[in-house]
Design a protein around this motif. Structure first.
Motif, PDB file in Angstrom:
ATOM      1  N   GLY A 184      27.676  19.805  32.307  1.00 37.88           N
ATOM      2  CA  GLY A 184      25.341  19.812  32.820  1.00 37.88           C
ATOM      3  C   GLY A 184      25.277  20.748  33.456  1.00 37.88           C
ATOM      4  O   GLY A 184      24.006  20.232  34.259  1.00 37.88           O
ATOM      5  N   GLU A 185      25.187  22.013  33.786  1.00 38.69           N
ATOM      6  CA  GLU A 185      24.286  22.690  34.743  1.00 38.69           C
ATOM      7  C   GLU A 185      24.182  23.667  33.523  1.00 38.69           C
ATOM      8  O   GLU A 185      24.691  24.597  32.274  1.00 38.69           O
ATOM      9  N   GLN A 186      23.120  25.169  34.082  1.00 39.69           N
ATOM     10  CA  GLN A 186      23.056  26.415  33.014  1.00 39.69           C
ATOM     11  C   GLN A 186      24.309  26.911  33.545  1.00 39.69           C
ATOM     12  O   GLN A 186      24.460  27.927  34.965  1.00 39.69           O
ATOM     13  N   VAL A 187      25.165  28.309  33.034  1.00 37.43           N
ATOM     14  CA  VAL A 187      26.220  28.508  33.130  1.00 37.43           C
ATOM     15  C   VAL A 187      25.559  29.703  32.320  1.00 37.43           C
ATOM     16  O   VAL A 187      25.238  29.844  31.204  1.00 37.43           O
ATOM     17  N   THR A 188      25.617  31.049  33.046  1.00 37.10           N
ATOM     18  CA  THR A 188      25.420  32.609  31.957  1.00 37.10           C
ATOM     19  C   THR A 188      26.698  32.880  31.621  1.00 37.10           C
ATOM     20  O   THR A 188      27.356  33.079  32.117  1.00 37.10           O
ATOM     21  N   LEU A 189      26.708  33.867  31.242  1.00 35.62           N
ATOM     22  CA  LEU A 189      27.733  34.753  29.871  1.00 35.62           C
ATOM     23  C   LEU A 189      27.885  35.447  30.940  1.00 35.62           C
ATOM     24  O   LEU A 189      29.634  35.124  31.584  1.00 35.62           O
ATOM     25  N   GLN A 190      27.613  36.287  31.858  1.00 40.78           N
ATOM     26  CA  GLN A 190      27.998  37.120  33.904  1.00 40.78           C
ATOM     27  C   GLN A 190      28.746  35.193  34.453  1.00 40.78           C
ATOM     28  O   GLN A 190      29.933  36.454  34.387  1.00 40.78           O
ATOM     29  N   GLU A 191      28.594  34.713  34.458  1.00 42.21           N
ATOM     30  CA  GLU A 191      29.312  33.954  35.430  1.00 42.21           C
ATOM     31  C   GLU A 191      30.648  33.983  35.065  1.00 42.21           C
ATOM     32  O   GLU A 191      31.572  34.230  35.275  1.00 42.21           O
ATOM     33  N   LEU A 192      30.777  33.357  33.127  1.00 45.42           N
ATOM     34  CA  LEU A 192      32.137  33.037  32.884  1.00 45.42           C
ATOM     35  C   LEU A 192      33.056  34.207  32.509  1.00 45.42           C
ATOM     36  O   LEU A 192      34.041  34.082  32.744  1.00 45.42           O
ATOM     37  N   ALA A 193      32.248  35.272  31.740  1.00 49.09           N
ATOM     38  CA  ALA A 193      32.740  36.510  31.760  1.00 49.09           C
ATOM     39  C   ALA A 193      33.481  36.857  33.022  1.00 49.09           C
ATOM     40  O   ALA A 193      34.910  37.414  33.668  1.00 49.09           O
ATOM     41  N   ALA A 194      32.829  36.814  34.706  1.00 50.37           N
ATOM     42  CA  ALA A 194      33.631  37.438  35.860  1.00 50.37           C
ATOM     43  C   ALA A 194      34.419  36.145  36.146  1.00 50.37           C
ATOM     44  O   ALA A 194      35.412  36.661  36.724  1.00 50.37           O
ATOM     45  N   VAL A 195      34.600  34.797  35.658  1.00 55.00           N
ATOM     46  CA  VAL A 195      35.306  33.975  36.326  1.00 55.00           C
ATOM     47  C   VAL A 195      36.858  34.360  35.169  1.00 55.00           C
ATOM     48  O   VAL A 195      38.004  34.059  35.246  1.00 55.00           O
ATOM     49  N   ALA A 196      36.746  34.844  33.781  1.00 51.18           N
ATOM     50  CA  ALA A 196      37.943  34.896  33.016  1.00 51.18           C
ATOM     51  C   ALA A 196      37.713  36.162  33.560  1.00 51.18           C
ATOM     52  O   ALA A 196      39.228  37.428  32.796  1.00 51.18           O
ATOM     53  N   ARG A 197      37.624  37.192  34.781  1.00 54.17           N
ATOM     54  CA  ARG A 197      37.985  38.823  34.664  1.00 54.17           C
ATOM     55  C   ARG A 197      37.848  39.182  33.765  1.00 54.17           C
ATOM     56  O   ARG A 197      39.055  40.430  33.504  1.00 54.17           O
ATOM     57  N   MET A 198      36.948  39.784  32.771  1.00 52.50           N
ATOM     58  CA  MET A 198      37.095  40.118  31.603  1.00 52.50           C
ATOM     59  C   MET A 198      34.907  40.682  31.288  1.00 52.50           C
ATOM     60  O   MET A 198      34.205  40.135  32.353  1.00 52.50           O
ATOM     61  N   SER A 199      34.360  42.422  31.052  1.00 55.33           N
ATOM     62  CA  SER A 199      33.398  42.377  30.354  1.00 55.33           C
ATOM     63  C   SER A 199      32.919  41.261  29.757  1.00 55.33           C
ATOM     64  O   SER A 199      33.696  40.338  28.399  1.00 55.33           O
ATOM     65  N   ARG A 200      31.823  40.933  29.469  1.00 57.87           N
ATOM     66  CA  ARG A 200      31.471  40.462  28.672  1.00 57.87           C
ATOM     67  C   ARG A 200      31.365  40.301  27.385  1.00 57.87           C
ATOM     68  O   ARG A 200      31.423  39.181  26.680  1.00 57.87           O
ATOM     69  N   PHE A 201      31.491  41.111  26.817  1.00 56.79           N
ATOM     70  CA  PHE A 201      31.942  41.972  25.098  1.00 56.79           C
ATOM     71  C   PHE A 201      33.055  41.641  24.632  1.00 56.79           C
ATOM     72  O   PHE A 201      33.232  40.235  24.153  1.00 56.79           O
ATOM     73  N   HIS A 202      33.875  41.687  25.706  1.00 55.80           N
ATOM     74  CA  HIS A 202      35.322  41.750  25.665  1.00 55.80           C
ATOM     75  C   HIS A 202      35.302  40.205  25.548  1.00 55.80           C
ATOM     76  O   HIS A 202      36.386  39.643  25.184  1.00 55.80           O
ATOM     77  N   PHE A 203      34.908  39.204  27.222  1.00 55.43           N
ATOM     78  CA  PHE A 203      35.445  37.826  27.075  1.00 55.43           C
ATOM     79  C   PHE A 203      34.678  37.060  25.284  1.00 55.43           C
ATOM     80  O   PHE A 203      35.551  36.430  25.408  1.00 55.43           O
TER      81      PHE A 203
END
Length: 271
Positions: A184-203
């Motif tokens: 139910g929240e707005q999530v950013t690509l940067q957040e997800l990449a940080a959680v995955a510990r990957m670059s945005r492109f790679h993630f």
């Protein structure tokens, strides 16, 4: 013959907050001859066009579904306009594209040897991102679509990024769980990449490969599924929409129909 100030021509500029350093120009029924000095990387995707142009002492022709590639410090000009054009231009700050290039391990300056590209995926990615900006899509969707666009753009460079093929299932699973918990929240690509510990492109690439759809589309699916379960428990669609993170029932209906072929209201009558 060039036409200036054509009343039928429509131009619109957008500066998406979700993607700082990027500006979008959408042109409809453009009959003017453009002569532009480029301060940024400009990517011009033409839906319809027939216009020769000069750039770096060479000549090419904008045609339907072609993409012009312009770099900072260069200028281009049309030498003729043979039919009204419809196109979208992404104007990308050099620092933004350089940051994306570094994330995918691309070394050296970004340089496009070709004036333009007929790669269909690049054209489609510019239009998908542009359409998302114009309809003010969620930030995650805009970020994800721009990341795809930038990746395809960089693949046109003289020194394209080197592909990576390692498996990152645990990293992707962490990001998937993060989306499930925050449907139910707005999530950013940067957040997800940080959680995955990957670059945005790679993630983004690995998530799409592992899950089958990009993260913004998966986030929508999670919300729709949450609303569907609420409806089966007797919650009215309007309430289910709000509790699932949609702005209203019509917002839920649009996505519900895309996934299941019927509206949430129609589904409620079956439940």
């Amino acid at each position: 013959m060039f036409h200036r100030d054509d009343p039928k021509e429509k131009l619109a500029f957008h500066r998406p907050q979700a993607v700082p350093g990027v500006e979008l120009l959408s042109a409809h029924n453009s009959t003017q001859g453009w002569h532009v000095f480029h301060e940024r990387f400009d990517v011009c995707a033409c839906l319809t066009a027939f216009a020769p142009w000069k750039y770096r002492g060479r000549t090419a022709t904008f045609v339907d579904r072609s993409v012009g590639l312009m770099e900072p410090g260069e200028s281009h000009c049309n030498t003729a306009v043979h039919k009204p054009a419809e196109f979208k231009v992404l104007m990308i700050d050099g620092e933004v594209l350089a940051r994306h290039a570094a994330e995918v391990g691309m070394e050296g300056p970004i340089h496009f040897r070709s004036l333009q590209s007929t790669e269909p995926r690049l054209f489609e990615s510019v239009y998908r991102f542009g359409n998302a900006v114009e309809r003010d899509a969620p930030a995650l969707e805009q970020e994800s679509l721009f990341a795809v666009c930038a990746s395809l753009l960089l693949s046109q460079a003289e020194r394209p990024p080197r592909p990576r093929h390692a498996a990152f299932r645990q990293s992707i699973e962490r990001a998937r769980t993060y989306l499930l918990e925050r449907f139910g929240e707005q999530v950013t690509l940067q957040e997800l990449a940080a959680v995955a510990r990957m670059s945005r492109f790679h993630f983004l690439r690995e998530f799409t490969r592992e899950i089958g759809i990009p993260p913004h589309a998966y986030h929508v699916h999670v919300r729709v599924e949450h609303a569907r379960k609420l409806i089966t428990r007797g919650v009215v669609p309007a309430e289910a929409a709000l509790r699932a993170g949609f702005s209203d029932q019509s917002h839920l209906n649009r996505h519900f129909r895309q996934i299941w072929g019927i509206t949430a209201g129609a589904y409620a009558q079956l439940a």
